[in-house]
Motif scaffolding. Structure first.
Motif, PDB file in Angstrom:
ATOM      1  N   UNK A  52       3.286   6.172 -14.293  1.00  0.00           N
ATOM      2  CA  UNK A  52       3.595   4.954 -13.538  1.00  0.00           C
ATOM      3  C   UNK A  52       3.515   5.215 -12.042  1.00  0.00           C
ATOM      4  N   UNK A  53       3.981   6.397 -11.614  1.00  0.00           N
ATOM      5  CA  UNK A  53       3.886   6.746 -10.188  1.00  0.00           C
ATOM      6  C   UNK A  53       2.444   6.996  -9.762  1.00  0.00           C
ATOM      7  N   UNK A 179     -10.153   7.035  -1.693  1.00  0.00           N
ATOM      8  CA  UNK A 179      -8.941   6.247  -1.476  1.00  0.00           C
ATOM      9  C   UNK A 179      -7.906   6.539  -2.560  1.00  0.00           C
ATOM     10  N   UNK A 180      -8.358   6.697  -3.792  1.00  0.00           N
ATOM     11  CA  UNK A 180      -7.455   7.011  -4.902  1.00  0.00           C
ATOM     12  C   UNK A 180      -6.774   8.349  -4.682  1.00  0.00           C
ATOM     13  N   UNK A 181      -7.529   9.360  -4.290  1.00  0.00           N
ATOM     14  CA  UNK A 181      -6.962  10.683  -4.049  1.00  0.00           C
ATOM     15  C   UNK A 181      -5.934  10.633  -2.926  1.00  0.00           C
ATOM     16  N   UNK A 182      -6.250   9.913  -1.857  1.00  0.00           N
ATOM     17  CA  UNK A 182      -5.297   9.789  -0.751  1.00  0.00           C
ATOM     18  C   UNK A 182      -4.007   9.111  -1.205  1.00  0.00           C
ATOM     19  N   UNK A 185      -1.911  11.618  -3.314  1.00  0.00           N
ATOM     20  CA  UNK A 185      -1.272  12.654  -2.495  1.00  0.00           C
ATOM     21  C   UNK A 185      -0.152  12.070  -1.646  1.00  0.00           C
ATOM     22  N   UNK A 186      -0.397  10.932  -1.010  1.00  0.00           N
ATOM     23  CA  UNK A 186       0.599  10.346  -0.114  1.00  0.00           C
ATOM     24  C   UNK A 186       1.822   9.819  -0.850  1.00  0.00           C
ATOM     25  N   UNK A 187       1.674   9.451  -2.117  1.00  0.00           N
ATOM     26  CA  UNK A 187       2.819   8.969  -2.895  1.00  0.00           C
ATOM     27  C   UNK A 187       3.552  10.099  -3.617  1.00  0.00           C
ATOM     28  N   UNK A 188       3.085  11.325  -3.452  1.00  0.00           N
ATOM     29  CA  UNK A 188       3.776  12.465  -4.032  1.00  0.00           C
ATOM     30  C   UNK A 188       3.466  12.738  -5.483  1.00  0.00           C
TER      31      UNK A 188
END
Length: 310
Positions: A52-53, A179-182, A185-188
């Motif tokens: 979900x995350x 964009x998906x990878x960013x 990573x940014x959401x942990x």
């Protein structure tokens, strides 16, 4: 000449569609419904909350990107009645198909976003599979239709190339993956899906290589495609657009990410974000260069044709 808002639409809408397509494919391939006991024995079980995350923010950012792209297009139209006419008085055209595809894509992706972000994980498997397939189809239509629309303009020789839709699709997929990878990573979520991130980067590397090859074919076809198309290609290769084309598109947008993805085996988050940023910047400047190179020589040629000067 295409306005800046249209170029932004081509870029943001394409990247958003590429992200949603990639997220739907990954969700279809992910074992989030795997048997807990069997997965626990293999130490590969990942709780649904982790998925979900992963998927919730991915679908959310994809929807936001597509919506922002639509906003750029609406602002460029300048009149709400012209936008409404696309839906209330549809005509068989690429623009109409694209407008409906954009709306359908956002609605379908909103269902997937709600499933993951609102915890509605009890959606029947058959229904979830059908929604994901519809999302992939709608995203594919959004990615390809802009290239088909531009390539149908025979009055702009640079754009009237069969390689342009292929180039835009490859660029949209690469930008979507970046964009998906960013987002991951940014959401942990990167620590829980390191293997997935590596596979995404490998897939993106393959797409970038294909994009480089298609870009070369696109430019080569313009060089041998007549006087006006050759003038457009020369602007990209050695003319006033050469610095942006070679520097921002080829080197920073394609070659540099390819190298970074090859050397960043440890999946350093800063390097991952930097790579994604370069891919996204390259995707924008690719569309800007194509728009600029295609229009100016064509306008000159049209004026010369009207005046009877060949």
């Amino acid at each position: 000449m295409l306005e800046d808002l249209v170029v932004w639409y081509l870029f943001i809408g394409g990247a958003g569609a590429g992200l949603l397509f990639s997220a739907a494919v990954l969700e279809s391939l992910s074992p989030h419904a795997v048997d807990r006991t069997r997965a626990a024995r293999s130490n590969r079980y990942v709780p649904k909350e982790a998925y979900a995350r992963f998927f919730g923010p991915a679908y959310g950012v994809g929807i936001a990107a597509v919506a922002l792209g639509m906003l750029c297009l609406l602002l460029d139209l300048g009149r709400s009645d012209r936008a409404l006419a696309l839906f209330l008085q549809p005509t068989p055209s690429f623009i109409t198909v694209g407008a409906f595809a954009l709306v359908i894509l956002m609605l379908i992706a909103a269902v997937l976003f709600a499933v993951w972000m609102l915890g509605a994980l009890s959606l029947p498997k058959a229904a979830a599979c059908a929604v994901r397939v519809c999302c992939m189809v709608a995203a594919a239509v959004v990615m390809v239709y802009t290239g088909l629309f531009l390539s149908s303009m025979s009055s702009v020789p640079l754009w009237a190339s069969p390689w342009l839709p292929v180039l835009f699709v490859a660029s949209a997929l690469s930008a979507g993956l970046a964009l998906l990878v960013c987002v991951i990573v940014l959401t942990g979520s990167g620590d829980e899906f390191t293997t997935t991130l590596r596979r995404i980067q490998k897939a993106d590397a393959v797409i970038i290589v294909c994009e480089l090859a298609v870009l070369a074919l696109f430019v080569a076809s313009a060089v041998f495609g007549g006087d006006t198309a050759r003038l457009s290609a020369e602007r990209l290769i050695q003319g006033d657009l050469a610095s942006v084309f070679w520097g921002c598109v080829v080197v920073l947008g394609l070659a540099a990410p390819l190298v970074l993805e090859a050397v960043n085996r440890a999946m350093n988050p800063y390097a991952v974000i930097a790579t994604g940023g370069l891919v996204l910047a390259g995707g924008y400047f690719l569309r800007w260069c194509v728009a600029e190179a295609g229009m100016a020589p064509d306008i000159v040629a049209s004026v010369m044709g009207v005046l009877g000067i060949q």
